[in-house]
Design an enzyme around this catalytic site. Sequence first.
Site, PDB file in Angstrom:
ATOM      1  N   SER A   1       0.813  -1.221   0.000  1.00 27.48           N
ATOM      2  CA  SER A   1       0.000   0.000   0.000  1.00 27.48           C
ATOM      3  C   SER A   1       0.844   1.268   0.000  1.00 27.48           C
ATOM      4  O   SER A   1       0.494   2.254  -0.659  1.00 27.48           O
ATOM      5  CB  SER A   1      -0.924   0.000   1.213  1.00 27.48           C
TER       6      SER A   1
ATOM      7  N   HIS B   1       0.740   4.315   4.536  1.00 23.81           N
ATOM      8  CA  HIS B   1       0.075   4.964   3.410  1.00 23.81           C
ATOM      9  C   HIS B   1       0.543   6.406   3.247  1.00 23.81           C
ATOM     10  O   HIS B   1       0.892   6.839   2.144  1.00 23.81           O
ATOM     11  CB  HIS B   1      -1.441   4.938   3.638  1.00 23.81           C
TER      12      HIS B   1
END
Length: 284
Positions: free
Chosen positions: A188, A234
């Site tokens: 991610s 992230h």
Amino acid sequence: MDQAVCCYRHPDRETGIRCTRCDRPICPECMVNASVGFQCPDCVNESSRHTAAPRTVAGGTVAADPFLITKILIGLNIAVFLLVQAVGDRLVYDLGLYAVCGNDPFGQHGCIGVAQGPDQWYRLITSAFLHQAVLHIGFNMLSLWWIGAPLERMLGRARYLALYLVSALGGSALVLLLAPSSLTLGASGAVYGLFGATAVFMRRMRYDMRPVLILLALNIVFTFTWADVSWQGHIGGLVAGTAIAIGMAYAPRERRDLVQWGTTAAVLMVSIALSVIAVAQVTS
């Protein structure tokens, strides 16, 4: 009587045709069609050597398969996922990202993960290729294909791979700095770096940014509302990828390579420095 003129490459063949560039005689086998008349193979080869190779928007080399790196990255992620399914959780703890120090039940102090020593720093990258759940890898690989493939064609292979890997490192650095004890895994962080880079290049080329901004906003909301999601990874990947893309998209043409690779190196060094600081905090 006029002396017979023979091809310069085939002395046994008479000809009345000459190269329009060098005026050497050429036989039908050596004739290469040109915009005007014919050219010899040597002049054609010389011309091709001086013709600039086509470049991508960011100045990279145009490849025959513009999506090759994305395919390889997806293949590596899937291969590691299948290996985890075959081997079990042991591989997750061997490749995952975490840094913990403390006392065991016998009062002995010890460290595990990245904090265990320099030989464990591979986890900053291996964790970005590690997935346990089908939904997790499925979402990440679909995002990698949808966002990564067009970006690879825009950047070229080398720049795209550097962006992906340094974004992954940026995500790992922020995880170590803010949540070192949490076992973190997944692509991610790198994918969010691609999101940020896509937004930068769409802005640079004056495309309609609303679709990518809406998609990015939805992903950020998902990051902060879904359980067991590493928002640190992230956001770290997003910041790293955006910074690199700004350097790549806005680099002046006359110093493009220097600015692009210099920006990438700077983000890499910051990521490494943050990781060193984070591990030092854990082990102190």
